[in-house]
Design a protein around this motif. Structure first.
Motif, PDB file in Angstrom:
ATOM      1  N   PHE A 225       0.846  -1.202   0.000  1.00  0.00           N
ATOM      2  CA  PHE A 225       0.000   0.000   0.000  1.00  0.00           C
ATOM      3  C   PHE A 225       0.873   1.240   0.000  1.00  0.00           C
ATOM      4  N   ILE A 226       0.459   2.213  -0.801  1.00  0.00           N
ATOM      5  CA  ILE A 226       1.085   3.536  -0.791  1.00  0.00           C
ATOM      6  C   ILE A 226      -0.043   4.565  -0.803  1.00  0.00           C
ATOM      7  N   PRO A 227      -0.050   5.516   0.114  1.00  0.00           N
ATOM      8  CA  PRO A 227      -1.188   6.432   0.233  1.00  0.00           C
ATOM      9  C   PRO A 227      -1.290   7.384  -0.952  1.00  0.00           C
ATOM     10  N   GLY A 228      -2.522   7.724  -1.282  1.00  0.00           N
ATOM     11  CA  GLY A 228      -2.782   8.664  -2.368  1.00  0.00           C
ATOM     12  C   GLY A 228      -3.152  10.037  -1.853  1.00  0.00           C
ATOM     13  N   PHE A 229      -3.742  10.833  -2.753  1.00  0.00           N
ATOM     14  CA  PHE A 229      -4.260  12.161  -2.419  1.00  0.00           C
ATOM     15  C   PHE A 229      -3.204  13.045  -1.750  1.00  0.00           C
ATOM     16  N   THR A 248      -1.162  -3.390  -5.149  1.00  0.00           N
ATOM     17  CA  THR A 248      -2.297  -3.823  -5.962  1.00  0.00           C
ATOM     18  C   THR A 248      -3.035  -2.660  -6.601  1.00  0.00           C
ATOM     19  N   GLN A 249      -2.847  -1.446  -6.104  1.00  0.00           N
ATOM     20  CA  GLN A 249      -3.539  -0.297  -6.668  1.00  0.00           C
ATOM     21  C   GLN A 249      -2.745   0.980  -6.415  1.00  0.00           C
ATOM     22  N   ILE A 250      -3.017   1.966  -7.261  1.00  0.00           N
ATOM     23  CA  ILE A 250      -2.435   3.304  -7.126  1.00  0.00           C
ATOM     24  C   ILE A 250      -3.594   4.283  -7.017  1.00  0.00           C
ATOM     25  N   GLY A 251      -3.613   5.076  -5.952  1.00  0.00           N
ATOM     26  CA  GLY A 251      -4.708   6.008  -5.739  1.00  0.00           C
ATOM     27  C   GLY A 251      -4.543   7.288  -6.546  1.00  0.00           C
ATOM     28  N   ASN A 269       4.805  -5.647  -9.765  1.00  0.00           N
ATOM     29  CA  ASN A 269       3.854  -5.601  -8.673  1.00  0.00           C
ATOM     30  C   ASN A 269       2.585  -6.328  -9.100  1.00  0.00           C
ATOM     31  N   LEU A 270       1.468  -6.070  -8.428  1.00  0.00           N
ATOM     32  CA  LEU A 270       0.196  -6.734  -8.723  1.00  0.00           C
ATOM     33  C   LEU A 270      -0.885  -5.708  -9.047  1.00  0.00           C
ATOM     34  N   ILE A 271      -0.499  -4.608  -9.672  1.00  0.00           N
ATOM     35  CA  ILE A 271      -1.437  -3.529 -10.001  1.00  0.00           C
ATOM     36  C   ILE A 271      -2.346  -3.991 -11.130  1.00  0.00           C
ATOM     37  N   SER A 272      -3.659  -3.858 -10.932  1.00  0.00           N
ATOM     38  CA  SER A 272      -4.621  -4.334 -11.930  1.00  0.00           C
ATOM     39  C   SER A 272      -5.303  -3.213 -12.701  1.00  0.00           C
ATOM     40  N   GLY A 273      -5.345  -2.013 -12.148  1.00  0.00           N
ATOM     41  CA  GLY A 273      -5.995  -0.902 -12.824  1.00  0.00           C
ATOM     42  C   GLY A 273      -5.390   0.431 -12.416  1.00  0.00           C
ATOM     43  N   LEU A 274      -5.575   1.431 -13.285  1.00  0.00           N
ATOM     44  CA  LEU A 274      -5.046   2.765 -13.021  1.00  0.00           C
ATOM     45  C   LEU A 274      -6.200   3.768 -13.098  1.00  0.00           C
ATOM     46  N   PRO A 275      -6.541   4.418 -11.975  1.00  0.00           N
ATOM     47  CA  PRO A 275      -7.654   5.371 -11.987  1.00  0.00           C
ATOM     48  C   PRO A 275      -7.245   6.714 -12.576  1.00  0.00           C
ATOM     49  N   ASN A 296       3.022  -6.074 -14.484  1.00  0.00           N
ATOM     50  CA  ASN A 296       1.911  -6.050 -13.554  1.00  0.00           C
ATOM     51  C   ASN A 296       0.766  -6.838 -14.177  1.00  0.00           C
ATOM     52  N   VAL A 297      -0.455  -6.608 -13.729  1.00  0.00           N
ATOM     53  CA  VAL A 297      -1.631  -7.262 -14.322  1.00  0.00           C
ATOM     54  C   VAL A 297      -2.650  -6.198 -14.724  1.00  0.00           C
ATOM     55  N   ILE A 298      -2.161  -5.089 -15.252  1.00  0.00           N
ATOM     56  CA  ILE A 298      -3.032  -3.959 -15.607  1.00  0.00           C
ATOM     57  C   ILE A 298      -3.919  -4.337 -16.785  1.00  0.00           C
ATOM     58  N   SER A 299      -5.237  -4.233 -16.577  1.00  0.00           N
ATOM     59  CA  SER A 299      -6.202  -4.521 -17.640  1.00  0.00           C
ATOM     60  C   SER A 299      -7.084  -3.324 -17.950  1.00  0.00           C
ATOM     61  N   ASN A 300      -7.096  -2.332 -17.076  1.00  0.00           N
ATOM     62  CA  ASN A 300      -7.956  -1.174 -17.285  1.00  0.00           C
ATOM     63  C   ASN A 300      -7.213   0.098 -16.906  1.00  0.00           C
ATOM     64  N   ILE A 301      -7.279   1.094 -17.799  1.00  0.00           N
ATOM     65  CA  ILE A 301      -6.690   2.408 -17.555  1.00  0.00           C
ATOM     66  C   ILE A 301      -7.766   3.446 -17.831  1.00  0.00           C
TER      67      ILE A 301
END
Length: 517
Positions: A225-229, A248-251, A269-275, A296-301
């Motif tokens: 985990f890495i904090p966003g905002f 697993t995610q980037i905020g 890493n195990l990142i699956s999507g990028l918001p 990674n496992v990015i399927s959606n951007i």
């Protein structure tokens, strides 16, 4: 008799120099020679007597048991022992026996580093050494603690009065980075390397207390985990490495307060999507931006994922992308410029008319380079050109002086600008999963061919009175820019002048911008 402040320093190890902000010189570990004329040493149940002869003479006279008294460095591949060495003298190193098992290495007459290897037994011992009054000064270039079994909490009480510009705590067993852990170094620390530990609990806010930090390396840990905002505020950070973790995610706005960041490595890493706004850095003013998201496992951007940086190189190889949406990547190309690069090979693309916006525009296709279509027998994406040119114009608008790269397709194209190892090629006919540093795909390795597909050029569609030299189907219109509108409102009425002067010409069809009107 051993002269305090005199050590034997070996030439720098290539493995240790890799990725450092400045050259790092390693050293040959000292054998302790007592200043007394005769010293009794008990080793393996035996008693040996040393005399005051020179170290070179003693080297041949001591028994093997006594020679083992010399501390050995853990992981010789990282700190390779050189047979050729030289003696460097400086006034900032204490006597070797005062800080044993650590050693002080003189890099020149006034600069030295403190190194502790596998013989360091505990964090308490490290704290005791760093608090010794034997140090002639409080300022040293570098602290290295490498290859130990230390697993204590990294906290403020661990350190003494010494101050360092660079800290390497690598290949240990640290699990927690506590709040205010590096507060004592807030005015000096420029490089922090915590790679190859077991870090899972990281208080990222403590890193905000290091305003001069330029390089932060956290690869090969257990961070999920890495904090966003805008929680990560580091105004001087240029390089951030978080590869080989469990993210697993980037905020949103995670890196928005890194205005000078040039290299951001999130590979393996195990990142699956990028918001949206995941890599939005509004005040970014570094000359370039390298973003590594490979393996990674990015399927959606989502749209608006990146904004701010200029001259981008983005590595999306070895992920799970099925298509490349124009609404997502066109703004990135417009923002970063046509000289930017997007590496997208080794994804399970479903090549169809959704990719026509790439293959029918030479400028855009150069940005993406060559990649393959698993659903079309692993043919290059250029195989879509005949189908797409039925409804699109083939554009040739390559800027003058821009070379024709990326190079032709190969199974493992080099990830330009990154220090992580290139992703391994997928295994033939065998599915692999990204986990714990493994990188692969679920489709077969494409067959590399040297012959280029035959391009059947259709007659371009030209609209009468079209003024756009790119698509030949649009009309250049003068539009107010967002910056100009803001100036016009905030600085009214003088700002209206800036608003009109900052108007730009933009095509009504392809939306390409051609500068001021």
């Amino acid at each position: 008799m051993m002269i305090p402040g005199t050590i034997q320093a070996r030439s720098p190890s290539p493995a240790l120099r890799h990725g450092l902000a400045s050259d790092v010189q390693d050293q040959r570990t000292l054998r302790h020679i007592s200043p007394r004329s005769h010293t009794h040493i008990h080793t393996h149940g035996h008693t040996h007597t040393r005399d005051a002869r020179s170290p070179s003479a003693l080297r041949h006279s001591l028994t093997p048991d006594v020679q083992e008294y010399r501390p050995l460095r853990h992981k010789p591949s990282r700190f390779h022992d050189h047979t050729h060495h030289h003696t460097t003298t400086c006034g900032v190193c204490p006597a070797a026996y005062d800080i044993s098992p650590c050693v002080c290495v003189c890099l020149n007459a006034t600069v030295a580093e403190i190194t502790c290897g596998s013989t360091l037994s505990s964090c308490t011992q490290l704290t005791d050494i760093l608090n010794l009054s034997a140090f002639p000064t409080n300022y040293y270039l570098r602290l290295i603690v490498d290859g130990t079994a230390l697993d204590c909490k990294l906290e403020e009480d661990l350190w003494g009065p010494l101050r360092f510009q660079e800290i390497f705590l690598t290949s240990n067993q640290f699990e927690t980075l506590d709040n205010h852990a590096f507060t004592p170094y807030s005015s000096t620390l420029k490089l922090l390397n915590l790679e190859m530990n077991q870090l899972a609990n990281v208080f990222f806010s403590t890193l905000n207390e290091l305003p001069h930090l330029e390089m932060l390396r956290l690869s090969y840990n257990q961070i999920d985990f890495i904090p966003g905002f805008r929680n990560l505020i580091m105004p001087s950070l240029k390089t951030l490495r978080l590869s080989h973790n469990k993210l697993t995610q980037i905020g949103q706005y995670t890196f928005a307060e890194l205005p000078v960041v040039e290299s951001l490595d999130l590979s393996y890493n195990l990142i699956s999507g990028l918001p949206a706004d995941a890599f939005s850095i509004p005040d970014h003013y570094a000359p370039s931006f390298l973003l590594n998201l490979s393996c990674n496992v990015i399927s959606n951007i989502e749209e608006g994922v990146l904004s701010g940086p200029r001259s981008c190189t983005i590595d999306l190889q070895h992920n799970q992308l099925s298509t490349l949406k124009e609404s997502v990547f066109r703004p990135i190309i417009d923002s970063c410029g046509s000289a930017s690069r997007l590496w997208v090979a080794d994804n399970p693309f479903e090549c169809d008319e959704r990719l026509c916006w790439i293959v029918t525009n030479n400028t855009v296709s150069q940005v993406f380079g060559s990649f393959r279509c698993p659903n079309l027998d692993n043919e290059p994406v250029d195989v879509l050109i005949p189908q797409c040119t039925a409804t699109h114009s083939l554009i040739n608008l390559s800027p003058a002086g821009v070379p024709d790269y990326p190079p032709p397709y190969s199974p493992n194209p080099p990830p330009v600008g990154f220090d992580s190892p290139p992703p391994p090629g997928p295994q033939q006919g065998k599915a692999t999963v990204v986990q714990g540093g493994e990188c692969g795909t679920s489709y077969a390795t494409p067959t590399v061919v040297t012959a280029q597909p035959q391009v059947i050029a259709a007659a371009p569609i030209v609209i009468l009175n079209a003024t756009c030299p790119a698509c030949r189907a649009g009309i250049l219109q003068s539009e107010f820019t967002a910056c100009g509108i803001c100036l016009g409102i905030c600085c009214f009425p003088i700002g209206l002048i800036c608003c009109f002067l900052m108007k730009e010409r933009r095509c009504s069809n392809c939306r390409l911008s051609y500068g001021s009107a």
